[in-house]
Design an enzyme around this catalytic site. Sequence first.
Site, short mmCIF file in Angstrom:
data_model
loop_
_atom_site.label_atom_id
_atom_site.label_comp_id
_atom_site.label_asym_id
_atom_site.label_seq_id
_atom_site.Cartn_x
_atom_site.Cartn_y
_atom_site.Cartn_z
N GLU A 1 52.88 40.49 39.49
CA GLU A 1 52.99 39.07 39.08
C GLU A 1 53.54 38.22 40.23
O GLU A 1 54.52 37.47 40.06
CB GLU A 1 53.85 38.94 37.82
CG GLU A 1 53.19 39.62 36.63
CD GLU A 1 53.73 39.22 35.25
OE1 GLU A 1 54.77 38.54 35.18
OE2 GLU A 1 53.10 39.60 34.25
N GLU B 1 49.17 45.38 32.08
CA GLU B 1 50.14 44.95 31.07
C GLU B 1 49.38 44.29 29.93
O GLU B 1 48.70 43.28 30.14
CB GLU B 1 51.17 43.98 31.66
CG GLU B 1 52.15 44.69 32.59
CD GLU B 1 53.31 43.81 33.06
OE1 GLU B 1 53.74 42.93 32.29
OE2 GLU B 1 53.77 44.04 34.19
#
Length: 501
Positions: free
Chosen positions: A173, A303
């Site tokens: 991220e 995820e």
Amino acid sequence: MVHYFINTLNKKGHLHPELQGHFSEHLGRCIYEGLYVGENSEIPNRNGMRIDVVDALKEMGIPVLRWPGGCFADEYHWMDGIGPKEKRKCMVNTHWGGVTEDNSFGTHEFMELCDQLGCKNYINGNVGSGSVREMSEWVEYMTLDGISPMTKLRKENGREDPWTINFFGVGNENWGCGGNMTPEYYGNLYRNYQTYVRTYDPKKPIFKIACGANADDYEWTRGVCQTCFKSPEWMHGFMDGISLHYYTVPDTWEKKGSATDFDEKDWYKTLKKTLKMEELIRRHTAILDQYDVNRKVGLIVDEWGTWYDVEPGTNPGFLYQQNTIRDALVAGINLNIFNKHCDRVRMANIAQMVNVLQAVILTDGEKMIKTPTYHIFKMYKVHQDAELLDSHIDTTEIGLEDENKVPNLTESVSLGKDGKIHITMTNLSCSEAYDVDTAITAEGDIKSVTGEIVNGKIDDHNTFEDPEKVTLKAFDAVKAEGSRLTFTIPAASVLHLEVTV
Ligand code: AHR
């Protein structure tokens, strides 16, 4: 009557076991207590790993485990997690509850856990607050079989032979918690960092994964690809995968909704949001197709899962939530979607394995329970390493609100390594059962069929007091005649049929 068609003569692609992967982060009680209790714990353990949890995960079938984060990965300094435990440096886990992390679970412990689980490893490196040298030395420490400062250190720490790294993530991220970067900036860093993620043993190439987008941030995928793929030949050994993160959040990020206290409208809203995964995969794939025409770069959905408000009375930074029949549906729907897109999706990792978000296992001290999601993974493991088969089902739109209509059924079918046909089907209706008439095109008639199911009331869940309320049950209400199968799929259920032809 719902019409359903399966053509066993048309194989659509390989279902990599890693489509059913998991994720463990230094977050809340995932690693500490959930997986690792230390050698001196009263809780039965093998080299510090909980025996009950490891055994349950093995029975479920775990192909790959991602570690150490998540957001934690980009503030993790691996050297703090090696050597004698009493000398390891402490740190503050700023992302997750501000707790002190004593680094007693580090590289050696993670590799031991994967050994005990019999699964592949997926290690996520630190780009946000690390350095090229730190990442490069970690890879050297883990995988070099030669004479070097890092191998010397590894041996001093008790590990003679190198390990194998199966998958390596270059940052996490990085558009957010991993450094707030722009796609172009990250793309250049990716080019730089990945250069030093060396494969020391050509027989064991490291599968390198770039940080991909958050949900529908298509500009991120485009920007990273544009920066990285200067020419197609660059791709070989350069980028094997690019990630995608997407969570099912029923309401808003500020007020996500309860895991257990919800009504039928919330049910459909949640499933509608889950189905968005299909669109995300399609649209990110369309961008990748422009740069990677031969579809060599895998989409890594590392995820995914439900994200609710934390259980009342628990630390908001620990992301602990319950898990109901609704989560079973979310798991079944997503796993069917990954199967259907196996031409591009190479791995997917539910967040997270124990005690965090859509966990398969919850613990309370020495107690452990399996969640409805656990039973779906166990049910779907027959798809691991199988071949996807061509299938089509006629669905209708259902739901209580116009904006939250969903198809009544989802499905995927594979030809397993066991030579059997495995159908997995989800019924998204909270009230309606459906009669399904299945026509199977095969080289013979159906010889036998068996089934198993997870179903119940929409908010049914397991607790430490009632651990078996939701579990896998046998399903035998299915009739086979020639090449046809007929059955009724109950409301709010996930079903697996095993067919022998
Ligand atoms: O899974 C929880 C967090 O969600 C991860 O640390 C991060 O990558 C994502 O935002």
